[in-house]
Design a protein around this motif. Structure first.
Motif, PDB file in Angstrom:
ATOM      1  N   LEU A  59      23.893  67.795  60.717  1.00  0.00           N
ATOM      2  CA  LEU A  59      24.121  66.758  61.709  1.00  0.00           C
ATOM      3  C   LEU A  59      25.375  67.088  62.525  1.00  0.00           C
ATOM      4  O   LEU A  59      25.400  67.030  63.745  1.00  0.00           O
ATOM      5  N   GLU A  60      26.397  67.535  61.820  1.00  0.00           N
ATOM      6  CA  GLU A  60      27.672  67.880  62.475  1.00  0.00           C
ATOM      7  C   GLU A  60      27.476  69.018  63.483  1.00  0.00           C
ATOM      8  O   GLU A  60      27.976  68.979  64.573  1.00  0.00           O
ATOM      9  N   ASP A  62      30.938  67.203  70.940  1.00  0.00           N
ATOM     10  CA  ASP A  62      32.214  67.110  70.250  1.00  0.00           C
ATOM     11  C   ASP A  62      33.249  68.010  70.936  1.00  0.00           C
ATOM     12  O   ASP A  62      34.360  67.591  71.242  1.00  0.00           O
ATOM     13  N   ARG A 117      34.276  66.780  74.257  1.00  0.00           N
ATOM     14  CA  ARG A 117      35.180  65.640  74.153  1.00  0.00           C
ATOM     15  C   ARG A 117      36.602  66.114  73.809  1.00  0.00           C
ATOM     16  O   ARG A 117      37.574  65.678  74.378  1.00  0.00           O
ATOM     17  N   ARG A 118      36.641  67.043  72.881  1.00  0.00           N
ATOM     18  CA  ARG A 118      37.937  67.536  72.410  1.00  0.00           C
ATOM     19  C   ARG A 118      38.732  68.217  73.522  1.00  0.00           C
ATOM     20  O   ARG A 118      39.936  68.093  73.599  1.00  0.00           O
ATOM     21  N   PHE A 119      38.046  69.005  74.331  1.00  0.00           N
ATOM     22  CA  PHE A 119      38.790  69.823  75.292  1.00  0.00           C
ATOM     23  C   PHE A 119      38.775  69.264  76.707  1.00  0.00           C
ATOM     24  O   PHE A 119      38.834  69.992  77.662  1.00  0.00           O
ATOM     25  N   ARG A 120      38.716  67.960  76.781  1.00  0.00           N
ATOM     26  CA  ARG A 120      38.904  67.341  78.066  1.00  0.00           C
ATOM     27  C   ARG A 120      40.348  67.572  78.476  1.00  0.00           C
ATOM     28  O   ARG A 120      41.238  67.690  77.633  1.00  0.00           O
ATOM     29  N   PHE A 121      40.609  67.690  79.767  1.00  0.00           N
ATOM     30  CA  PHE A 121      41.983  67.908  80.205  1.00  0.00           C
ATOM     31  C   PHE A 121      42.769  66.624  80.027  1.00  0.00           C
ATOM     32  O   PHE A 121      42.444  65.594  80.609  1.00  0.00           O
ATOM     33  N   LEU A 122      43.779  66.684  79.195  1.00  0.00           N
ATOM     34  CA  LEU A 122      44.558  65.491  78.907  1.00  0.00           C
ATOM     35  C   LEU A 122      45.918  65.584  79.583  1.00  0.00           C
ATOM     36  O   LEU A 122      46.404  66.698  79.859  1.00  0.00           O
ATOM     37  N   ASP A 134      48.471  68.094  78.305  1.00  0.00           N
ATOM     38  CA  ASP A 134      48.322  69.531  78.601  1.00  0.00           C
ATOM     39  C   ASP A 134      49.267  69.957  79.706  1.00  0.00           C
ATOM     40  O   ASP A 134      49.890  71.015  79.649  1.00  0.00           O
ATOM     41  N   ILE A 172      52.608  70.585  78.400  1.00  0.00           N
ATOM     42  CA  ILE A 172      52.741  71.848  77.665  1.00  0.00           C
ATOM     43  C   ILE A 172      52.864  73.012  78.641  1.00  0.00           C
ATOM     44  O   ILE A 172      53.747  73.862  78.524  1.00  0.00           O
ATOM     45  N   ILE A 179      56.050  75.550  79.075  1.00  0.00           N
ATOM     46  CA  ILE A 179      55.939  77.012  78.936  1.00  0.00           C
ATOM     47  C   ILE A 179      56.410  77.711  80.211  1.00  0.00           C
ATOM     48  O   ILE A 179      57.166  78.674  80.170  1.00  0.00           O
TER      49      ILE A 179
END
Lengths: 356, 151
Positions: B8-9, B16, B19-24, B27, B30, B34
């Motif tokens: 299922l995962e 997933d 969703r995780r790597f949406r530009f937040l 970022d 960071i 740098i």
């Protein structure tokens, strides 16, 4: 599974950490990788006492160590072939050969000897590979430096004549009794190119050879700047020459002849080491030095001597007809540069560049 | 954990990941941090190079009284081992923009090697058996030294 369904705030926090870690990792990896790549390229440099002078070899590249070793080995090999003073060298054996018993030379010694003979004929003996005994008479290469008597000069001159060298087929040659061959006026130039050929077999980006003031160099990435010393004051430069960037297979030589480096001084008069084979005395020239910029070191070595001995006007004419890249430093502070190189030659204080 | 859950995962992964790597907004922070670091480091190196260039120190090596090498230390940002092969033997000299020292020598007394690091104007090491002198000398402020000199 549970944390995935957690609050959006928690999710953001954990991904923020992950992203930071990832970004830093990339940065660290990239920087170490880049420096590691750069570090691979090293410079190897050294000075070797050879050819009666200092020979400096500087090599930069991934295989600088190997290239340096190969060049140093080749230098010894060529010195053993071309030396006039080393017993058993090819030139030493040539000087002891006779018509009945000619010597068989190696291909490259024979070729270099042919080149010097060609120029000796072309310049009517202004350059002559048999001039050695005359220089001995004046005490060059020895400690006793004095003006020889006329009788001695006369006697020596009878033996100084390039037509007394005889080239035979199959790399054989001999000289007539009393004549002595010395490749000194061409050997350093030739050796520069020969060492560069060895260096070019390795991964090398840049190499500079200094054979007692004869420069042979290439840089595949940028232009090189070669200084030409001022004959008036040896600690400063007269001009600087920009050499275009070149691959290892096509090095350029910058070779200078003058009377300021080797001379004898008797009663306040300086006598230079470049001899006039018609009078048996040092050449009289209005030039302080002549520099040749060329892709052929042996020719450059010979031609720098020839141009210097000719004097300003004759040298300009000869260089023009032969298409020789050169810088002629004259007594009045003019640096005469041929048309082709004038954009690349820059005068230092006290000198003026003029093209011809 | 039962296998079923694992599958299922896996099938959920695409959404997933998206969703995780949406530009937040974080970022941007960071990246900015740098970039600022990079600029600061670059400026640091840039100015350090400029500063040291102005009061350049030179290394001068003489063999039998003849100068065989004279060069600004700044040229050895990448350290170089310089070997001098003379009539009397071989000496290996370590050259870097920070310091200069005699690394190896064919002589018996090894005084030149024991002299150690040369850093300041006036420092010097001598190898009498090899007739070699290594000195740090104050250089002029002239720039645009040629790569080689034809004599």
């Amino acid at each position: 599974m549970r944390h995935k369904q957690g609050s959006p705030h928690g999710l953001r926090k954990s991904t923020l950490c992950a992203r930071t870690a990832f970004a830093l990792a990339v940065l660290v990896f990239a920087s170490t990788f880049l420096t590691a790549c750069k570090k691979k390229e090293t410079t190897k440099t050294g000075t070797i006492l050879a050819l009666d002078t200092f020979v400096s070899i500087t090599v930069t590249g991934q295989q600088s160590e190997e290239a340096f070793t190969a060049a140093a080995r080749r230098l010894t090999e060529l010195e053993d072939k071309f030396s006039r003073t080393k017993e058993g060298s090819e030139i030493d054996r040539l000087n002891h050969a006779t018509e009945e018993e000619p010597v068989t030379l190696s291909e490259e010694t024979y070729k270099l000897l042919s080149t010097t003979l060609w120029f000796a004929k072309d310049t009517d003996g202004i350059f002559d590979p048999t001039v050695g005994p005359l220089m001995d008479a004046w005490g060059f290469g020895k400690d006793e430096r004095k003006i020889p008597e006329d009788a001695r000069i006369e006697e020596t001159l009878s033996r100084v004549d390039h037509s007394r060298i005889h080239l035979l087929p199959d790399n054989r040659a001999y000289v007539e009794e009393g004549t002595v061959v010395d490749l000194g006026g061409a050997a350093k130039g030739y050796i520069g190119d020969a060492l560069m050929q060895e260096i070019a077999k390795y991964k090398v980006r840049r190499a500079i050879l200094d054979l007692g003031g004869n420069i042979c160099a290439f840089d595949a990435e940028k232009a090189l700047v070669i200084g030409v010393v001022s004959p008036r004051e040896l600690s400063v430069l007269a001009v600087k020459v920009d050499l275009p960037k070149k691959e290892a297979s096509a090095p350029m030589s910058v070779i200078t002849s003058g009377a300021y480096e080797r001379y004898i001084e008797v009663d306040g008069v300086r006598y230079g080491h470049i001899m006039d084979t018609t009078t048996g005395r040092p050449v009289e020239t209005d030039l302080l030095s002549a520099t040749v910029i060329t892709t052929n070191g042996a020719e450059g070595d010979i031609l720098s001597t020839v141009l210097f001995a000719m004097g300003t006007e004759k040298a300009k004419e000869y260089a023009k007809t032969k298409g020789i890249g050169c810088i002629l430093l004259s007594e009045d502070g003019t640096a005469w540069v041929n048309e082709e190189w004038k954009e690349s030659v820059h005068a230092e204080e006290g000198w003026t560049v003029r093209s011809f | 954990m039962p296998k079923k859950d694992g599958r299922l995962e896996a099938s959920d992964r695409k959404t997933d990941v998206q969703r995780r790597f949406r530009f937040l907004p974080g970022d941007l922070l960071i990246i900015l941090v740098i970039l600022v670091f990079c600029v600061v480091f670059w400026l640091g190196f840039f100015f350090q190079g400029k500063m040291t260039d102005k009061k350049a120190k030179y290394v001068r090596i003489t063999l039998d009284g003849q100068v065989i090498l004279e060069s600004a230390l700044t040229r050895f940002a990448e350290p170089v081992e310089y070997s001098v092969v003379g009539e009397h033997g071989t000496v290996v000299i370590y050259l870097s923009s920070e310091e200069v020292y005699v690394k190896e020598s064919s002589c018996e007394d090894q005084i030149c090697v024991k002299t150690g690091s040369l850093k300041h104007t006036g420092d010097g090491a001598v190898c009498l058996p090899n007739r070699l002198v290594v000195q740090i000398v104050g250089g002029s402020e002239e720039t645009g030294e040629p790569d080689a000199v034809s004599i």
